[in-house]
Scaffold this motif. Structure first.
Motif, PDB file in Angstrom:
ATOM      1  N   ALA A  54       0.836  -1.208   0.000  1.00 13.89           N
ATOM      2  CA  ALA A  54       0.000   0.000   0.000  1.00 13.89           C
ATOM      3  C   ALA A  54       0.868   1.253   0.000  1.00 13.89           C
ATOM      4  CB  ALA A  54      -0.919  -0.009   1.214  1.00 13.89           C
ATOM      5  N   GLU A  55       1.939   1.227   0.791  1.00 16.48           N
ATOM      6  CA  GLU A  55       2.854   2.362   0.848  1.00 16.48           C
ATOM      7  C   GLU A  55       3.501   2.609  -0.508  1.00 16.48           C
ATOM      8  OE1 GLU A  55       5.235   5.400   2.776  1.00 16.48           O
ATOM      9  OE2 GLU A  55       3.366   4.368   3.312  1.00 16.48           O
ATOM     10  N   VAL A  56       3.941   1.550  -1.159  1.00 11.96           N
ATOM     11  CA  VAL A  56       4.583   1.666  -2.476  1.00 11.96           C
ATOM     12  C   VAL A  56       3.586   2.176  -3.514  1.00 11.96           C
ATOM     13  CG1 VAL A  56       5.604   0.326  -4.362  1.00 11.96           C
ATOM     14  CG2 VAL A  56       6.346  -0.073  -2.012  1.00 11.96           C
ATOM     15  N   ALA A  57       2.356   1.662  -3.468  1.00 10.86           N
ATOM     16  CA  ALA A  57       1.328   2.078  -4.424  1.00 10.86           C
ATOM     17  C   ALA A  57       1.065   3.574  -4.340  1.00 10.86           C
ATOM     18  CB  ALA A  57       0.040   1.293  -4.168  1.00 10.86           C
ATOM     19  N   GLU A  58       0.995   4.089  -3.127  1.00 10.44           N
ATOM     20  CA  GLU A  58       0.765   5.524  -2.922  1.00 10.44           C
ATOM     21  C   GLU A  58       2.006   6.330  -3.312  1.00 10.44           C
ATOM     22  OE1 GLU A  58      -0.970   9.132  -1.735  1.00 10.44           O
ATOM     23  OE2 GLU A  58      -1.896   7.163  -2.037  1.00 10.44           O
ATOM     24  N   LYS A  59       3.153   5.852  -2.910  1.00 11.65           N
ATOM     25  CA  LYS A  59       4.423   6.565  -3.106  1.00 11.65           C
ATOM     26  C   LYS A  59       4.770   6.732  -4.586  1.00 11.65           C
ATOM     27  CE  LYS A  59       9.106   6.239  -1.119  1.00 11.65           C
ATOM     28  NZ  LYS A  59       9.971   5.369  -0.272  1.00 11.65           N
ATOM     29  N   TYR A  60       4.487   5.690  -5.398  1.00 11.96           N
ATOM     30  CA  TYR A  60       4.917   5.703  -6.796  1.00 11.96           C
ATOM     31  C   TYR A  60       3.756   5.795  -7.785  1.00 11.96           C
ATOM     32  CZ  TYR A  60       9.228   4.074  -4.582  1.00 11.96           C
ATOM     33  OH  TYR A  60      10.335   3.961  -3.787  1.00 11.96           O
ATOM     34  N   ASP A  61       2.568   6.103  -7.277  1.00 15.40           N
ATOM     35  CA  ASP A  61       1.402   6.320  -8.141  1.00 15.40           C
ATOM     36  C   ASP A  61       1.079   5.092  -8.991  1.00 15.40           C
ATOM     37  OD1 ASP A  61      -0.738   7.740  -9.216  1.00 15.40           O
ATOM     38  OD2 ASP A  61       0.463   8.560 -10.868  1.00 15.40           O
ATOM     39  N   TYR A  62       0.925   3.949  -8.322  1.00 14.07           N
ATOM     40  CA  TYR A  62       0.513   2.718  -9.002  1.00 14.07           C
ATOM     41  C   TYR A  62      -1.011   2.659  -9.060  1.00 14.07           C
ATOM     42  CZ  TYR A  62       5.297   0.841  -8.374  1.00 14.07           C
ATOM     43  OH  TYR A  62       6.649   0.628  -8.400  1.00 14.07           O
ATOM     44  N   CYS A  63      -1.515   1.864  -9.999  1.00 12.25           N
ATOM     45  CA  CYS A  63      -2.972   1.726 -10.139  1.00 12.25           C
ATOM     46  C   CYS A  63      -3.443   0.352  -9.659  1.00 12.25           C
ATOM     47  CB  CYS A  63      -3.393   1.945 -11.596  1.00 12.25           C
ATOM     48  SG  CYS A  63      -3.105   0.531 -12.692  1.00 12.25           S
ATOM     49  N   TYR A  64      -4.728   0.271  -9.358  1.00 10.14           N
ATOM     50  CA  TYR A  64      -5.387  -0.964  -8.920  1.00 10.14           C
ATOM     51  C   TYR A  64      -5.649  -1.815 -10.171  1.00 10.14           C
ATOM     52  CZ  TYR A  64      -8.764  -3.694  -6.059  1.00 10.14           C
ATOM     53  OH  TYR A  64      -9.429  -4.681  -5.364  1.00 10.14           O
ATOM     54  N   PRO A  65      -4.970  -2.945 -10.366  1.00  6.31           N
ATOM     55  CA  PRO A  65      -5.175  -3.735 -11.581  1.00  6.31           C
ATOM     56  C   PRO A  65      -6.458  -4.567 -11.500  1.00  6.31           C
ATOM     57  CG  PRO A  65      -3.601  -4.844 -10.172  1.00  6.31           C
ATOM     58  CD  PRO A  65      -3.949  -3.547  -9.483  1.00  6.31           C
ATOM     59  N   SER A  66      -7.085  -4.745 -12.633  1.00  8.10           N
ATOM     60  CA  SER A  66      -8.220  -5.659 -12.732  1.00  8.10           C
ATOM     61  C   SER A  66      -7.669  -7.042 -13.070  1.00  8.10           C
ATOM     62  CB  SER A  66      -9.173  -5.182 -13.829  1.00  8.10           C
ATOM     63  OG  SER A  66     -10.159  -6.158 -14.092  1.00  8.10           O
ATOM     64  N   VAL A  67      -7.982  -8.032 -12.234  1.00  7.36           N
ATOM     65  CA  VAL A  67      -7.432  -9.378 -12.419  1.00  7.36           C
ATOM     66  C   VAL A  67      -8.570 -10.366 -12.627  1.00  7.36           C
ATOM     67  CG1 VAL A  67      -6.040 -11.212 -11.403  1.00  7.36           C
ATOM     68  CG2 VAL A  67      -5.413  -8.822 -11.000  1.00  7.36           C
ATOM     69  N   ASP A  68      -8.465 -11.160 -13.700  1.00  5.70           N
ATOM     70  CA  ASP A  68      -9.487 -12.171 -13.972  1.00  5.70           C
ATOM     71  C   ASP A  68      -8.817 -13.377 -14.614  1.00  5.70           C
ATOM     72  OD1 ASP A  68      -9.131 -11.596 -16.759  1.00  5.70           O
ATOM     73  OD2 ASP A  68     -10.520  -9.918 -16.578  1.00  5.70           O
ATOM     74  N   ASP A  69      -9.611 -14.351 -15.052  1.00  2.15           N
ATOM     75  CA  ASP A  69      -9.040 -15.554 -15.668  1.00  2.15           C
ATOM     76  C   ASP A  69      -9.234 -15.569 -17.180  1.00  2.15           C
ATOM     77  OD1 ASP A  69     -11.743 -15.938 -15.703  1.00  2.15           O
ATOM     78  OD2 ASP A  69     -11.735 -17.720 -14.424  1.00  2.15           O
ATOM     79  N   GLU A  70      -9.478 -14.371 -17.776  1.00  2.00           N
ATOM     80  CA  GLU A  70      -9.556 -14.275 -19.230  1.00  2.00           C
ATOM     81  C   GLU A  70      -8.143 -14.252 -19.823  1.00  2.00           C
ATOM     82  OE1 GLU A  70     -12.377 -14.295 -20.982  1.00  2.00           O
ATOM     83  OE2 GLU A  70     -13.509 -14.530 -19.118  1.00  2.00           O
ATOM     84  N   ASP A  71      -8.040 -14.575 -21.117  1.00  2.98           N
ATOM     85  CA  ASP A  71      -6.724 -14.615 -21.768  1.00  2.98           C
ATOM     86  C   ASP A  71      -6.379 -13.251 -22.367  1.00  2.98           C
ATOM     87  OD1 ASP A  71      -6.295 -17.321 -21.195  1.00  2.98           O
ATOM     88  OD2 ASP A  71      -7.537 -17.928 -22.892  1.00  2.98           O
ATOM     89  N   ILE A  72      -6.326 -12.243 -21.497  1.00  3.40           N
ATOM     90  CA  ILE A  72      -6.054 -10.877 -21.960  1.00  3.40           C
ATOM     91  C   ILE A  72      -5.110 -10.178 -20.978  1.00  3.40           C
ATOM     92  CG2 ILE A  72      -7.044  -8.580 -22.370  1.00  3.40           C
ATOM     93  CD1 ILE A  72      -9.643  -9.968 -23.191  1.00  3.40           C
ATOM     94  N   ILE A  73      -4.101  -9.507 -21.527  1.00  2.00           N
ATOM     95  CA  ILE A  73      -3.287  -8.570 -20.752  1.00  2.00           C
ATOM     96  C   ILE A  73      -3.365  -7.231 -21.481  1.00  2.00           C
ATOM     97  CG2 ILE A  73      -0.945  -7.934 -20.020  1.00  2.00           C
ATOM     98  CD1 ILE A  73      -0.320 -10.886 -19.720  1.00  2.00           C
ATOM     99  N   ASP A  74      -3.936  -6.246 -20.823  1.00  2.00           N
ATOM    100  CA  ASP A  74      -4.168  -4.937 -21.445  1.00  2.00           C
ATOM    101  C   ASP A  74      -3.688  -3.855 -20.475  1.00  2.00           C
ATOM    102  OD1 ASP A  74      -4.940  -2.887 -23.029  1.00  2.00           O
ATOM    103  OD2 ASP A  74      -7.071  -3.359 -23.050  1.00  2.00           O
ATOM    104  N   ILE A  75      -2.586  -3.196 -20.824  1.00  2.00           N
ATOM    105  CA  ILE A  75      -1.956  -2.220 -19.928  1.00  2.00           C
ATOM    106  C   ILE A  75      -1.881  -0.865 -20.626  1.00  2.00           C
ATOM    107  CG2 ILE A  75       0.150  -1.639 -18.647  1.00  2.00           C
ATOM    108  CD1 ILE A  75       0.757  -4.700 -18.655  1.00  2.00           C
ATOM    109  N   LYS A  76      -2.351   0.177 -19.945  1.00  2.00           N
ATOM    110  CA  LYS A  76      -2.287   1.532 -20.467  1.00  2.00           C
ATOM    111  C   LYS A  76      -1.208   2.310 -19.702  1.00  2.00           C
ATOM    112  CE  LYS A  76      -6.007   0.732 -22.959  1.00  2.00           C
ATOM    113  NZ  LYS A  76      -5.870   0.440 -24.402  1.00  2.00           N
TER     114      LYS A  76
END
Length: 657
Positions: free
Chosen positions: A558-580
């Motif tokens: 949580a500290e790293v996410a706030e410190k470096y402006d990371y985003c909450y990833p959507s995780v599922d079991d579909e065969d897709i990796i989509d990163i913006k």
């Protein structure tokens, strides 16, 4: 060679520990003789001398102070040696003839519990391997924490991956596996080869039953996994033989199931620079260096495990992500938790030291300090909306009874050793209090005696003193010896004075010195009783320690996410990796002149199943490819990711070249 009784005793003990450097306790020193002295003096860079120096029967000798042994043991372990600790197991004052000595434990690279010999944020695993009918059995244990895991596989590649990826510090393996060259790639490992009967299945099953209840053995299916059982039995046998005891904190076994984790072989770990850089083998520049904001050693080890074994179950990943999100969004709570967790010592390893009967008074104070921080931690997370944090809140045992016992019994700043007194508080034990009073009131008694003798003799310069060689004495200058009473008995002659003793002082000397010895003995007995009592609470300590490790790892993410402006990833079991706007989590932290340029990526099983990345040298192709792998890996370990938006369909393996 004509040996003294002590040297014969040394030779007999050394004969049983030929593969070790023998630390032979002689008073306040550990001494080494013969070949051990020659070897150790070079490795430890200490003076090599000899016993009976200059004589025909001289014996090579070197020694170290017993209270400084830990640093020397560390150096020997790093150089691949084992150390057998041979102690005096009876009071020298009570010994009739030769003092009895025994090896109380053997310290090896994979079996150490001293903090000086361990990396605080890394596990110290001893592994055992066995092969039965083409099936490989694996068992690995960290005696410093009590963690014990087992696995079984028909896949040789799995064997080698686990050997490399888990960074085992020591290995126990069958002699007949030498020809398989399993260990050819790992020449630096400390490897112990044993005959096949050391891995006997029936003997292994008996050993496992000595350690674990039947429900644990049923859960791991001992009967159905002979190779695993033999590896586990051999590891536990090695632990028992070297530690000269049955460590109570080793009380559970977990399956190491790679099917529940994303698989990373050693090549992938190294090329993705998860824990060290490729070139410099340094932690700086690695992913763990970016992600590790933990405040406890336990949390650091747990985060490292999560990074080594990311999850593949979307539900469990989302549960961890939800916990990280809840802490990230509450800045004040996160700061308070980090502050509270910083008061927690390494509970896992403290519990192990208690169990293995090597914990000192200072270890118990560290345990008490940690437990006293638990109510505040529970209070901070009591209203969490996260299921994972709520389960941690419910599971933490504050153990007020243990904290209260240590608070009542152990002084706040105990000495390093437990045999010299000064460990137990006054008021804890009536018998000890009387002995303390007797030794403490001695100063007043001495002053009163000195005043009385001055008046009695008329010698104003008379004084009563003490030294460790002659005990208590009455000192009179040479000019006043004519005034000495007839009941004074000469004890020592100095250049300018005579020292005497009389019946009253002689009687007091016996009483006070006897009281001091009894006090030390009583304190030692009380401390051992307290420590042995705490071994019954090891499971409580281990459970809470594990939950605190989870909490600390979550807070770190949580500290790293706030410190470096990371985003909450959507995780599922579909065969897709989509990163913006994805970024490389390590490279973006470097002092780049123009900053890091974010990139998009889409992978799926339709139009974007296989991508070819082109461009000139130093254009960032490798960084782009690695960042996709790292973002995927981070998402599956339950971390926020360096991107403006990310959708990750879970993957079961990452390959690199």
């Amino acid at each position: 060679m004509d040996l003294t009784p002590a040297m014969r005793q040394y030779v007999e003990i050394k004969e049983k520990h030929k593969d070790c450097i023998l630390f032979f306790r002689m008073g306040d020193f550990y001494e080494m003789f013969f070949e051990d002295a020659v070897t150790a003096s070079k490795v430890l860079e200490i003076t090599l001398t000899s016993r009976n120096k200059g004589k025909e029967n001289s014996i090579p000798l070197c020694g170290i102070p017993y209270h400084a042994a830990s640093a020397y043991i560390t150096k020997l372990l790093k150089n691949g040696f084992k150390v057998a600790i041979c102690e005096q197991v009876e009071d020298p004052k009570k010994a009739k003839g030769l003092i009895k000595r025994e090896v109380v434990r053997v310290v090896t690279p994979g079996l150490t519990v001293d903090s000086d010999n361990l990396h605080a944020r890394e596990n110290n695993f001893l592994a055992g391997f066995s092969m039965r009918d083409g099936t490989l059995g694996l068992a690995f244990i960290d005696v410093s924490t009590g963690e014990f895991r087992v696995a079984e596989s028909n896949d040789k590649e799995f064997f080698l991956n686990e050997l490399a990826g888990l960074d085992f510090k020591e290995i126990v393996i069958e002699e007949n596996l030498k020809k398989n060259n399993f260990l050819k790639s790992f020449p630096r490992r400390s490897v112990n080869y044993f005959p096949s009967d050391y891995f006997d299945h029936d003997a292994a099953a008996v050993t496992l039953r000595e350690y674990f209840p039947e429900d644990v053995l049923t859960r791991i299916d001992v009967k159905g996994h002979p190779a695993m059982t033999e590896a586990a039995g051999a590891v536990l046998r090695y632990v028992t033989e070297t530690q000269k005891d049955h460590p109570i904190h080793i009380n559970d076994i977990k399956w190491h199931n790679t099917k529940s984790h994303l698989v990373l072989d050693d090549i992938a770990r190294r090329n993705l620079e998860l824990f060290t850089t490729i070139g410099g083998d340094s932690k700086t520049g690695s992913l763990i260096n970016v992600l590790d904001e933990t405040t406890t050693a336990m949390g650091g080890r747990r985060l490292r495990w999560w990074l080594s074994y990311p999850l593949v179950d979307p539900e469990k990943i989302r549960e961890r992500l939800s916990a990280v999100s809840g802490i990230k969004e509450q800045h004040l709570l996160r700061e308070d938790l980090r502050r509270a967790l910083s008061d927690i010592y390494d509970l896992e390893r403290l519990g192990s030291r208690v169990s293995m009967k090597v914990a000192s008074g200072r270890d118990l104070i560290a345990l008490k300090t940690s437990l006293q921080a638990l109510p505040d931690i529970r209070k901070l997370i009591c209203e969490s909306g996260s299921l994972l944090i709520s389960s941690i809140y419910e599971g933490i045992d504050e153990m007020r009874d243990i904290a209260d016992l240590i608070e009542k019994a152990i002084v706040s700043d105990p000495p390093i050793t437990i045999r010299e007194g000064g460990v137990i508080k006054e008021g804890y034990d009536g018998e000890l209090d009387k002995l303390i009073s007797l030794t403490r009131d001695g100063r007043g008694w001495i002053a009163a005696l000195e005043d009385k003798e001055r008046k009695k003799t008329g010698i104003n310069s008379l004084k009563v003193g003490y030294n460790s060689v002659f005990g208590y004495y009455i000192e009179v200058t040479k000019a006043n010896t004519s005034l000495v009473p007839d009941d004074y008995i000469r004890k020592q002659t100095l250049v300018n004075a005579e020292r005497y003793i009389n019946q009253e002082l002689k009687g007091y000397e016996y009483t006070i010195l006897n009281a001091e010895d009894k006090r030390k003995e009583r304190e030692y007995d009380l401390f051992i009783k307290i420590r042995d009592g705490l071994t019954k609470e090891i499971k409580r300590i281990q459970k809470t320690a594990s939950l605190l490790a989870d909490l600390d790892a979550i807070v770190s993410l949580a500290e790293v996410a706030e410190k470096y402006d990371y985003c909450y990833p959507s995780v599922d079991d579909e065969d897709i990796i989509d990163i913006k706007n994805g970024r490389h989590p390590v490279v973006e932290r470097m002092p780049l002149t123009e900053g890091f340029v974010p990139n998009d990526i889409r992978l799926d099983c339709d139009k974007n199943r296989f991508l070819i990345i082109t461009g000139p040298n130093m254009a960032g192709k490798s960084t782009y490819i690695r960042q996709v792998a790292l973002i995927t890996l981070m998402a599956q370990m339950g971390s926020f990711v360096p991107a403006s938006e990310a959708r990750v369909g879970v993957v079961d393996r990452i390959f690199t070249r």
